[in-house]
Design a protein around this motif. Structure first.
Motif, PDB file in Angstrom:
ATOM      1  N   LEU A   1       1.153  -1.141   0.277  1.00  0.00           N
ATOM      2  CA  LEU A   1      -0.111  -0.112   0.298  1.00  0.00           C
ATOM      3  C   LEU A   1       0.733   1.224   0.049  1.00  0.00           C
ATOM      4  O   LEU A   1       0.656   2.275  -0.524  1.00  0.00           O
ATOM      5  N   PRO A   2       1.814   1.915   0.866  1.00  0.00           N
ATOM      6  CA  PRO A   2       2.567   2.528   0.941  1.00  0.00           C
ATOM      7  C   PRO A   2       3.777   2.292  -0.081  1.00  0.00           C
ATOM      8  O   PRO A   2       3.633   4.006  -1.251  1.00  0.00           O
TER       9      PRO A   2
ATOM     10  N   TRP B   1       3.331   6.006  -3.185  1.00  0.00           N
ATOM     11  CA  TRP B   1       4.262   6.798  -2.953  1.00  0.00           C
ATOM     12  C   TRP B   1       4.714   6.696  -4.046  1.00  0.00           C
ATOM     13  O   TRP B   1       5.532   7.761  -5.347  1.00  0.00           O
ATOM     14  N   GLY B   2       4.884   5.951  -4.817  1.00  0.00           N
ATOM     15  CA  GLY B   2       5.338   5.190  -5.756  1.00  0.00           C
ATOM     16  C   GLY B   2       5.075   5.713  -7.207  1.00  0.00           C
ATOM     17  O   GLY B   2       5.448   6.666  -8.474  1.00  0.00           O
ATOM     18  N   SER B   3       3.228   5.991  -7.314  1.00  0.00           N
ATOM     19  CA  SER B   3       2.975   6.232  -7.734  1.00  0.00           C
ATOM     20  C   SER B   3       2.538   7.671  -7.843  1.00  0.00           C
ATOM     21  O   SER B   3       2.053   8.453  -9.166  1.00  0.00           O
ATOM     22  N   LEU B   4       2.437   8.961  -6.307  1.00  0.00           N
ATOM     23  CA  LEU B   4       2.483   9.730  -6.812  1.00  0.00           C
ATOM     24  C   LEU B   4       3.905   9.918  -7.363  1.00  0.00           C
ATOM     25  O   LEU B   4       4.192  11.729  -7.819  1.00  0.00           O
ATOM     26  N   ARG B   5       4.931   9.582  -7.248  1.00  0.00           N
ATOM     27  CA  ARG B   5       6.069   9.709  -7.135  1.00  0.00           C
ATOM     28  C   ARG B   5       6.037  10.097  -9.368  1.00  0.00           C
ATOM     29  O   ARG B   5       6.907  10.957 -10.018  1.00  0.00           O
ATOM     30  N   SER B   6       6.070   9.030  -9.915  1.00  0.00           N
ATOM     31  CA  SER B   6       6.137   8.550 -10.690  1.00  0.00           C
ATOM     32  C   SER B   6       5.517   9.664 -11.664  1.00  0.00           C
ATOM     33  O   SER B   6       5.739   9.860 -12.657  1.00  0.00           O
ATOM     34  N   SER B   7       4.281   9.562 -11.097  1.00  0.00           N
ATOM     35  CA  SER B   7       3.350  10.724 -11.991  1.00  0.00           C
ATOM     36  C   SER B   7       3.438  12.366 -12.015  1.00  0.00           C
ATOM     37  O   SER B   7       4.019  12.912 -13.231  1.00  0.00           O
ATOM     38  N   TRP B   8       4.483  12.725 -10.929  1.00  0.00           N
ATOM     39  CA  TRP B   8       4.715  14.164 -11.029  1.00  0.00           C
ATOM     40  C   TRP B   8       6.206  13.765 -12.122  1.00  0.00           C
ATOM     41  O   TRP B   8       6.433  14.845 -13.316  1.00  0.00           O
ATOM     42  N   GLU B   9       7.012  12.939 -12.389  1.00  0.00           N
ATOM     43  CA  GLU B   9       8.013  12.966 -13.777  1.00  0.00           C
ATOM     44  C   GLU B   9       7.255  12.970 -14.494  1.00  0.00           C
ATOM     45  O   GLU B   9       8.380  13.646 -15.984  1.00  0.00           O
ATOM     46  N   LEU B  10       6.685  11.713 -14.934  1.00  0.00           N
ATOM     47  CA  LEU B  10       5.622  12.234 -15.879  1.00  0.00           C
ATOM     48  C   LEU B  10       4.931  13.145 -16.586  1.00  0.00           C
ATOM     49  O   LEU B  10       5.476  13.587 -17.894  1.00  0.00           O
ATOM     50  N   GLU B  11       4.583  13.467 -15.699  1.00  0.00           N
ATOM     51  CA  GLU B  11       4.508  15.299 -16.036  1.00  0.00           C
ATOM     52  C   GLU B  11       5.254  16.318 -16.583  1.00  0.00           C
ATOM     53  O   GLU B  11       5.251  16.836 -17.141  1.00  0.00           O
ATOM     54  N   LYS B  12       6.260  15.768 -15.224  1.00  0.00           N
ATOM     55  CA  LYS B  12       7.075  17.013 -15.678  1.00  0.00           C
ATOM     56  C   LYS B  12       8.331  16.529 -17.322  1.00  0.00           C
ATOM     57  O   LYS B  12       8.652  18.334 -17.730  1.00  0.00           O
TER      58      LYS B  12
ATOM     59  N   GLY C   1     -11.902   9.502   2.069  1.00  0.00           N
ATOM     60  CA  GLY C   1     -11.114   9.415   0.080  1.00  0.00           C
ATOM     61  C   GLY C   1      -9.356   8.775   0.831  1.00  0.00           C
ATOM     62  O   GLY C   1      -9.302   7.832  -1.049  1.00  0.00           O
ATOM     63  N   ILE C   2      -9.292   8.452   1.637  1.00  0.00           N
ATOM     64  CA  ILE C   2      -7.944   7.369   2.193  1.00  0.00           C
ATOM     65  C   ILE C   2      -8.328   6.228   2.441  1.00  0.00           C
ATOM     66  O   ILE C   2      -8.011   4.850   1.148  1.00  0.00           O
ATOM     67  N   PHE C   3      -9.429   5.657   2.486  1.00  0.00           N
ATOM     68  CA  PHE C   3     -10.241   4.090   2.098  1.00  0.00           C
ATOM     69  C   PHE C   3     -10.842   4.144   0.993  1.00  0.00           C
ATOM     70  O   PHE C   3     -10.689   2.857   0.678  1.00  0.00           O
ATOM     71  N   GLY C   4     -10.935   4.777   0.306  1.00  0.00           N
ATOM     72  CA  GLY C   4     -11.716   4.989  -1.064  1.00  0.00           C
ATOM     73  C   GLY C   4     -10.612   4.029  -1.400  1.00  0.00           C
ATOM     74  O   GLY C   4     -10.106   3.114  -2.670  1.00  0.00           O
ATOM     75  N   PHE C   5      -9.020   5.442  -1.697  1.00  0.00           N
ATOM     76  CA  PHE C   5      -8.565   4.237  -2.872  1.00  0.00           C
ATOM     77  C   PHE C   5      -7.132   3.020  -2.258  1.00  0.00           C
ATOM     78  O   PHE C   5      -6.867   2.941  -2.776  1.00  0.00           O
ATOM     79  N   SER C   6      -7.267   2.989  -0.969  1.00  0.00           N
ATOM     80  CA  SER C   6      -6.972   1.475  -0.060  1.00  0.00           C
ATOM     81  C   SER C   6      -7.827   0.416  -0.738  1.00  0.00           C
ATOM     82  O   SER C   6      -7.176  -0.599  -1.136  1.00  0.00           O
ATOM     83  N   LEU C   7      -8.975   0.901  -1.467  1.00  0.00           N
ATOM     84  CA  LEU C   7     -10.055  -0.073  -1.934  1.00  0.00           C
ATOM     85  C   LEU C   7      -9.339  -0.864  -3.259  1.00  0.00           C
ATOM     86  O   LEU C   7      -9.078  -1.686  -3.766  1.00  0.00           O
ATOM     87  N   LEU C   8      -9.008   0.829  -4.134  1.00  0.00           N
ATOM     88  CA  LEU C   8      -7.774   0.781  -5.307  1.00  0.00           C
ATOM     89  C   LEU C   8      -6.866  -0.558  -5.279  1.00  0.00           C
ATOM     90  O   LEU C   8      -6.904  -1.143  -5.919  1.00  0.00           O
ATOM     91  N   GLU C   9      -5.731   0.140  -4.197  1.00  0.00           N
ATOM     92  CA  GLU C   9      -4.705  -0.578  -4.205  1.00  0.00           C
ATOM     93  C   GLU C   9      -4.883  -1.965  -3.987  1.00  0.00           C
ATOM     94  O   GLU C   9      -4.231  -3.067  -4.081  1.00  0.00           O
TER      95      GLU C   9
END
Length: 429
Positions: free
Chosen positions: A219-220, A224-235, A282-290
């Motif tokens: 989960l973490p 975190w990896g998705s957050l970091r990756s998405s920023w790098e992709l857009e950058k 929101g946290i519970f919601g995205f934990s279901l996705l994960e």
């Protein structure tokens, strides 16, 4: 039921009808479940009977659906078992009926979000009758139930955004970004499409579960990896256009801004009291996705070719299921191999592949099990090994347990076991 006409392989006229066509409407049950619950609570409160004391249970309709009712129904109804014929794919793909069902999820979701804020802050629910006939608002247990129920809607809403976000039409892509706002997960729009689909089933993908990795470790790492990756992709994308990443043309920033505006408006209308509830749902919601991310590619690994590149993503790199109930509620997400092969294909045309590795149950039944590492590994580890014919070197192993896993399942362990068996046989002889 009116079907689609086509010419079959023998050159004869035929008709195919989607046996789930009306069942797809059940996909809108989850984002409107809170309103059905209110109706049930009102009916229970009409008479002065002990039944009125059951009313508060229905504030927990979301977790009840997710963890109890849907898994039971999923098992009871069994597999779907139907793929649309190739000859009707184009006509089925262009049917607007299916498109509008996914778009309709969004207003239902927002209505439930507003309803949650109202019930969290209402000081007089006398109109509900029953146990609320004496006036006053919800107790903390009921408030938690409302919050988690909305979290279930938000989690399934991410899946709806996933469906819309893969489409080429601008209206659907924008609705996808807005639908991600309640989950505070706008970066999913970028990372899933341009990150996960490129790196799926490799150690470099934060959203692919590794063999021996618990969900609580995943989960973490994935968040975190998705957050970091998405920023790098857009950058990188904006750099190629000669722009700074600090612009509203950055899809990551404008997606997050939608969350800020949405939560800001709800807080301004209902007060600061709703803000922590909005964040937790929101946290519970995205934990279901994960949890779904975790199970979709658990242990699966694309092998490297002689050139050092990973092989192309194939049906064997995604765990699939064809359980009817989860197919309907998650828009064929379980037919995951076809989705990776054809990301822009609409959910109604996704097919089930026989060569795909098959899960022992539907996603609905497996999501709760991902929370319990021992049970999950007991169920899945041997299936991963069987998928690779016992060759542990072909598995995506979590680094923390790599040495232990190789010692247990590697060639040396197998040779030692065989040698031990031979020695016992010799002694017996």
């Amino acid at each position: 039921m009116k079907g689609l006409q086509y010419i079959d392989a023998d050159g004869k006229p035929a008709v195919w009808a989607d046996h789930k066509k009306r069942m797809w409407l059940w996909g809108l049950f989850v984002p409107t479940a809170l309103f059905y619950s209110i109706g049930i609570m009102w009916l229970l409160g009409l008479g002065d009977t002990p039944l009125k004391y059951l009313a508060p249970v229905f504030w927990w309709i979301g977790p009840i659906l997710l963890y109890v009712l849907l898994p039971i129904i999923d098992v009871a109804l069994g597999d779907d078992g139907e793929n649309a014929p190739d000859e009707v794919m184009e006509a089925l793909e262009h049917s607007t009926y299916y498109k509008w069902l996914t778009i309709a999820f969004f207003p239902c979701h927002i209505a439930s979000l507003i309803a949650m804020c109202y019930f969290l802050t209402a000081h007089d629910l006398t109109w509900l009758g029953g146990v609320y006939g004496h006036g006053g608002g919800l107790g903390i247990v009921s408030q938690i139930g409302v919050m988690l129920s909305l979290g279930v809607v938000t989690g399934i809403g991410i899946n709806t955004a996933h469906e819309l976000g893969h489409k080429k039409e601008n209206d659907e892509r924008w609705i996808a970004k807005i639908t991600l706002a309640p989950a505070m997960y706008g970066h999913f729009y970028i990372e899933h499409n341009r990150g996960h689909h490129v790196r799926v089933a490799t150690p470099e993908d934060p959203a692919s579960g590794r063999f021996g990795e618990t969900f609580w470790e995943f989960l973490p790492r994935s968040v975190w990896g998705s957050l970091r990756s998405s920023w790098e992709l857009e950058k990188t994308r904006l750099h190629r256009l000669g722009k700074s990443p600090w612009t509203m043309k950055n899809d990551l920033l404008n997606a997050w801004l939608m969350t800020v505006v949405l939560f800001g408006v709800l807080t301004a209308v209902f007060g600061w009291y709703v803000l922590p509830f909005l964040i937790v749902q929101g946290i519970f919601g995205f934990s279901l996705l994960e949890s779904v991310n975790y199970l979709e590619h658990y242990g699966l690994l694309r092998q490297k070719t002689a050139s050092g590149r990973y092989e192309r993503c194939a049906p064997k790199h995604s765990w699939n299921s064809d359980r009817l109930t989860t197919n309907v509620f998650l828009y064929h997400l379980q037919r995951h191999s076809d989705h990776h092969a054809n990301p822009t294909r609409r959910y109604q045309t996704l097919r089930s592949f026989e060569e795909s590795p098959i899960l022992p149950a539907g996603y609905a039944a497996l999501i709760p099990l991902t929370y319990f590492p021992y049970g999950w590994r007991k169920l899945m580890d041997h299936r991963v090994l069987e998928h690779y014919d016992g060759d542990i070197t072909k598995v995506n192993i979590h680094p923390r347990v790599r040495d232990k896993v190789l010692a247990k399942y590697g060639p040396a362990a197998g040779a030692a076991a065989s040698e031990g068996t031979s020695s016992e046989g010799s002694s017996a002889a």
